[in-house]
Design a protein around this motif. Structure first.
Motif, short mmCIF file in Angstrom:
data_model
loop_
_atom_site.label_atom_id
_atom_site.label_comp_id
_atom_site.label_asym_id
_atom_site.label_seq_id
_atom_site.Cartn_x
_atom_site.Cartn_y
_atom_site.Cartn_z
N VAL A 147 16.07 12.18 16.92
CA VAL A 147 14.97 13.10 17.17
C VAL A 147 15.16 14.36 16.32
O VAL A 147 16.26 14.91 16.24
CB VAL A 147 14.87 13.45 18.67
CG1 VAL A 147 13.86 14.57 18.90
CG2 VAL A 147 14.50 12.21 19.48
N GLY A 148 14.08 14.79 15.69
CA GLY A 148 14.12 15.97 14.84
C GLY A 148 14.21 15.67 13.36
O GLY A 148 13.98 16.55 12.53
N ASP A 149 14.53 14.42 12.99
CA ASP A 149 14.61 14.06 11.58
C ASP A 149 13.23 14.09 10.92
O ASP A 149 12.23 13.65 11.51
CB ASP A 149 15.19 12.66 11.41
CG ASP A 149 16.70 12.59 11.62
OD1 ASP A 149 17.33 13.67 11.65
OD2 ASP A 149 17.24 11.47 11.74
N SER A 150 13.18 14.58 9.67
CA SER A 150 11.96 14.53 8.86
C SER A 150 12.01 13.28 8.01
O SER A 150 12.98 13.06 7.28
CB SER A 150 11.85 15.77 7.97
OG SER A 150 11.66 16.93 8.74
N VAL A 151 10.98 12.44 8.12
CA VAL A 151 10.99 11.14 7.45
C VAL A 151 9.71 10.92 6.67
O VAL A 151 8.70 11.59 6.87
CB VAL A 151 11.19 10.00 8.48
CG1 VAL A 151 12.56 10.11 9.14
CG2 VAL A 151 10.09 10.02 9.54
N TRP A 152 9.79 9.92 5.78
CA TRP A 152 8.59 9.48 5.05
C TRP A 152 8.58 7.97 4.98
O TRP A 152 9.63 7.32 5.09
CB TRP A 152 8.49 10.14 3.68
CG TRP A 152 9.54 9.75 2.66
CD1 TRP A 152 10.75 9.15 2.88
CD2 TRP A 152 9.46 9.96 1.26
NE1 TRP A 152 11.43 8.98 1.71
CE2 TRP A 152 10.67 9.46 0.69
CE3 TRP A 152 8.50 10.50 0.41
CZ2 TRP A 152 10.92 9.51 -0.68
CZ3 TRP A 152 8.76 10.55 -0.96
CH2 TRP A 152 9.94 10.06 -1.48
N TYR A 153 7.38 7.40 4.80
CA TYR A 153 7.24 5.94 4.87
C TYR A 153 5.80 5.56 4.52
O TYR A 153 4.91 6.41 4.44
CB TYR A 153 7.57 5.43 6.28
CG TYR A 153 6.79 6.12 7.37
CD1 TYR A 153 5.55 5.65 7.79
CD2 TYR A 153 7.28 7.29 7.97
CE1 TYR A 153 4.82 6.31 8.78
CE2 TYR A 153 6.57 7.94 8.96
CZ TYR A 153 5.34 7.45 9.35
OH TYR A 153 4.62 8.11 10.32
N ALA A 154 5.59 4.23 4.34
CA ALA A 154 4.25 3.70 4.10
C ALA A 154 3.76 2.81 5.23
O ALA A 154 2.61 2.40 5.24
CB ALA A 154 4.21 2.92 2.79
N GLY A 155 4.62 2.50 6.19
CA GLY A 155 4.17 1.78 7.37
C GLY A 155 4.01 0.29 7.19
O GLY A 155 4.51 -0.32 6.26
N ASP A 156 3.24 -0.28 8.11
CA ASP A 156 3.09 -1.73 8.25
C ASP A 156 1.60 -2.03 8.38
O ASP A 156 0.92 -1.50 9.26
CB ASP A 156 3.86 -2.16 9.52
CG ASP A 156 3.78 -3.65 9.80
OD1 ASP A 156 2.89 -4.33 9.27
OD2 ASP A 156 4.60 -4.12 10.61
N LEU A 157 1.09 -2.89 7.51
CA LEU A 157 -0.34 -3.20 7.47
C LEU A 157 -0.83 -3.81 8.77
O LEU A 157 -2.02 -3.72 9.10
CB LEU A 157 -0.62 -4.16 6.31
CG LEU A 157 -2.08 -4.43 5.94
CD1 LEU A 157 -2.78 -3.16 5.51
CD2 LEU A 157 -2.16 -5.49 4.84
N THR A 158 0.04 -4.43 9.55
CA THR A 158 -0.37 -5.10 10.77
C THR A 158 -0.40 -4.18 11.99
O THR A 158 -0.76 -4.60 13.08
CB THR A 158 0.56 -6.29 11.08
OG1 THR A 158 1.87 -5.81 11.40
CG2 THR A 158 0.64 -7.24 9.90
N ARG A 159 0.01 -2.92 11.81
CA ARG A 159 0.06 -1.97 12.93
C ARG A 159 -0.83 -0.77 12.64
O ARG A 159 -1.26 -0.55 11.50
CB ARG A 159 1.50 -1.51 13.16
CG ARG A 159 2.48 -2.64 13.39
CD ARG A 159 3.89 -2.15 13.63
NE ARG A 159 4.02 -1.46 14.92
CZ ARG A 159 5.16 -0.96 15.38
NH1 ARG A 159 6.28 -1.08 14.65
NH2 ARG A 159 5.21 -0.36 16.55
N ASP A 160 -1.10 0.03 13.68
CA ASP A 160 -1.87 1.25 13.47
C ASP A 160 -1.17 2.15 12.47
O ASP A 160 0.06 2.25 12.43
CB ASP A 160 -2.05 2.00 14.80
CG ASP A 160 -3.25 1.51 15.58
OD1 ASP A 160 -4.11 0.83 14.99
OD2 ASP A 160 -3.34 1.81 16.78
#
Length: 332
Positions: free
Chosen positions: A81-94
């Motif tokens: 908790v508290g970490d700053s993250v980046w990502y592109a996610g998953d096409l099958t999820r919101d």
């Protein structure tokens, strides 16, 4: 939580309109983290999913994000908790067009520390796409010599592919662009040569006086360039594409023994492949390259807060085919 979805319609100017909605926060799977979304960027996949959907069901689009972890699943080991993250996610999820998003820890990494949230949010999806094509599909080595042609050099994927190649390889980078502003853009990113994709590509490469490129990375309109690519690519070369051509005849490539590579950066997350964690690993490597100032953000426009009106502007800009770099939005 606040979010943006779409309603089904057939308006000629904007099929399936975007709308502001309220939706319950997502629940976490055991490997998920819950992220408070702080910045997002918009990609062609967002417009494709919106236009091609026949039923909304309050689905949330958005596949690029930077945010802060506010909760972790029971088996999360790499983040807190508290970490700053980046990502592109998953096409099958919101997706990330929401105040909160649940995402698998294996496809995220800590964000670069030297750039803003908006600058960082421009990069994940395009960086994953470009990295997987160049280093997983093409298997380009850092010591390899020769050249690569990137068709659509000023787009989101082309813009980061140029930088990755200059940061990690010795290849000569030829990029296509047709307008003065896009030519200047790809030159600023490090392209060694810029040619006009509205003119004969083979003739322009011959004029450069360099050998035929072993690699061709086509980011858009691949079907319109097939004959030219067959002519200009080196024997035993590799062609990669990320778009969705109406037809694609591979037979002309047989005599040159050309291998064809199709890249979809969602494959690992959609199928939970054995190497799914490679996406998180490569994002961490890209973050390091950003912090070392070997790669810069491809942010071009910041349209303000995340809401349906501003996202509609972003979708329309992408659909115009005249945007360069990435379009960003921040906070609700």
């Amino acid at each position: 939580m606040k979010a943006v979805s779409y309603v089904i319609n057939n308006h000629d100017d904007f099929k399936n309109s975007l709308v502001d909605i309220e939706k319950a926060k997502p629940t976490l799977k055991e490997r998920d983290v819950l992220v408070k979304v702080q910045a997002i960027s918009v990609n062609p996949v967002d417009t494709k999913v919106r236009k091609n959907s026949s039923e909304a069901n309050n689905r949330i689009l958005g596949w690029d994000a930077v945010g802060e972890i506010i909760e972790i699943g029971s088996k999360v080991t790499s983040f807190k908790v508290g970490d700053s993250v980046w990502y592109a996610g998953d096409l099958t999820r919101d997706g990330s067009n929401a105040e909160y998003q649940a995402v698998d820890e294996r496809i995220i990494s800590h964000k670069p520390i030297t750039v803003s949230n908006a600058e960082a949010a421009a990069l994940p999806l395009t960086a994953i796409t470009a990295w997987e094509m160049l280093f997983d599909r093409f298997q380009i080595s850092e010591t390899e010599v020769g050249s690569i042609l990137i068709i659509g050099g000023a787009g989101g994927v082309g813009s980061i592919a140029i930088q990755l190649l200059k940061a990690k390889t010795n290849l000569t980078v030829i990029a296509t662009a047709s307008r003065e502003e896009t030519k200047s853009w790809v030159e600023s990113l490090g392209a060694d040569h810029v040619i006009d994709h509205s003119k004969d590509l083979n003739a322009q490469i011959e004029t450069l006086g360099i050998a035929k490129p072993k690699y061709v990375f086509s980011t858009n309109h691949t079907d319109t360039y097939i004959e030219q690519i067959v002519s200009l690519i080196a024997p035993q070369g590799k062609l990669g594409l990320i778009d969705d051509p109406q037809t694609f005849d591979i037979m002309p490539f047989k005599t040159k023994s050309i291998s064809i590579h199709w890249e979809l950066m969602f494959t690992r997350s959609m199928y939970e492949t054995d190497d799914i964690e490679k996406q998180g690993d490569l994002l961490q490597q890209v973050a390091q390259l950003v912090d070392q100032q070997k790669i810069r953000s491809t942010l071009n426009q910041n349209l303000g807060n995340i809401n349906a009106a501003n996202l509609e502007k972003a979708h329309k800009l992408l659909e115009s085919g005249k945007s360069k770099g990435k379009i960003l939005l921040e906070n609700f």
